[in-house]
Design an enzyme around this catalytic site. Structure first.
Site, PDB file in Angstrom:
ATOM      1  N   HIS A 121       0.844  -1.194   0.000  1.00 42.39           N
ATOM      2  CA  HIS A 121       0.000   0.000   0.000  1.00 42.39           C
ATOM      3  C   HIS A 121       0.882   1.248   0.000  1.00 42.39           C
ATOM      4  CE1 HIS A 121       0.716   0.888   4.283  1.00 42.39           C
ATOM      5  NE2 HIS A 121       0.405  -0.366   4.571  1.00 42.39           N
ATOM      6  N   CYS A 149       3.650  -4.354   6.680  1.00 34.64           N
ATOM      7  CA  CYS A 149       3.219  -4.147   5.300  1.00 34.64           C
ATOM      8  C   CYS A 149       4.370  -3.627   4.440  1.00 34.64           C
ATOM      9  CB  CYS A 149       2.050  -3.167   5.253  1.00 34.64           C
ATOM     10  SG  CYS A 149       0.506  -3.842   5.890  1.00 34.64           S
TER      11      CYS A 149
END
Length: 287
Positions: A121, A149
């Site tokens: 992301h 992430c």
């Protein structure tokens, strides 16, 4: 009358500052949610994403007809820091979100899940809006900075979101010697004093103040009122022209007090040729 216009510019700025907010600079893995699977056949090319968590680089490889893989693109990223390292292994992309809320109430843009709560992301945003970037976190791209992430610049996150179909293979590994076959791109750094720091410089939105009409990065105007192209400023923003008309002093006051913080773009004028004829003025061009 002129003093009233300048006062109005100050009131507009104060109103904007009153509703601005701040938040803690902590990233986190995203919240859980089930996304419905699609039965539609995807004819896009087959890619594989190789994530070197040690050197924070993503190498995109395309699968050829004979099954071989050819590297075609490299991206600088931020994988998990030491206490929350991005897990190694081979995974597949599953869910795709244009915006995804994280457990710390920040938002990731162009989020693609590939391992439970671990996603690709963008660098986090304070709100679900592209003008709320956590720019300090953006300046950590290329370093281990997330809670697991894989963070990317908006341009790269969007590329994966747009081009890598569901089921794309993701290989997370560690190599401290070589970032990838194509090397590791340099990370863009945002100046702490930039009025545009709340935007990702790679975001292709038409509203992104980093870019002018020709796609070049816009540089904030820092000249004097005499150098300020107040006509172009008024013509670019009808809302200001309606309030201030072509009042040079009021428009300049608006720009320096809050126009820059709003991400408005202004330019200087270049006095190349001055004429002494009555009412002649001077020729001007954008700086």
């Amino acid at each position: 009358m002129k003093r009233d216009k300048i006062l109005l510019a100050g009131i507009m700025c104060a109103g904007l500052l009153l509703f601005s907010g701040t938040t803690a600079y902590v990233d986190a893995a995203e919240q859980e949610e089930v996304q419905e699977e699609s039965e539609k056949v995807d004819s896009r090319p087959d890619y594989a994403l190789y994530v070197n968590r040690a050197l924070n680089c993503v190498t995109v490889k395309i699968q050829e007809e004979d099954g071989s893989l050819t590297p075609v693109k490299a991206m600088v990223c931020s994988c998990g820091r030491e206490e929350s390292a991005t897990p190694e292994g081979t995974f597949r992309t599953t869910n795709y979100y244009e915006w995804r809320k994280m457990v710390d109430d920040t938002y990731g843009r162009y989020a693609v899940r590939f391992n439970g709560k671990i996603l690709f992301h963008s660098v986090p945003y304070i709100e679900e809006s592209p003008d709320t970037l956590k720019w300090e976190e953006y300046n950590l791209l290329g370093e281990n900075a997330s809670l697991g992430c894989v963070r990317l610049a908006a341009e790269d996150a969007k590329w994966i979101y747009d081009n890598c179909k569901r089921g794309t293979k993701v290989i997370v590994y560690s190599d401290t010697e070589e970032a990838g076959e194509l090397g590791k791109p340099s990370a863009v750094q945002i100046d702490a004093d930039s009025p545009y720091r709340i935007w990702d410089p790679t975001d292709d939105s038409v509203e992104n103040p980093w870019f002018g009409g020709d796609g070049a990065i816009a540089v904030p105007f820092t000249g004097t009122m005499e150098e300020f192209d107040y006509v172009a400023y008024a013509d670019s923003y009808p809302d200001l022209r309606e309030i201030f008309g072509y009042d040079r002093e009021a428009l300049y006051e608006h720009y320096i007090t809050c126009g820059m913080d709003e991400g408005r773009i202004a330019a200087g004028i270049n006095r190349r040729e001055v004429t002494s004829e009555p009412g002649g003025g001077y020729e001007a061009e954008a700086e």
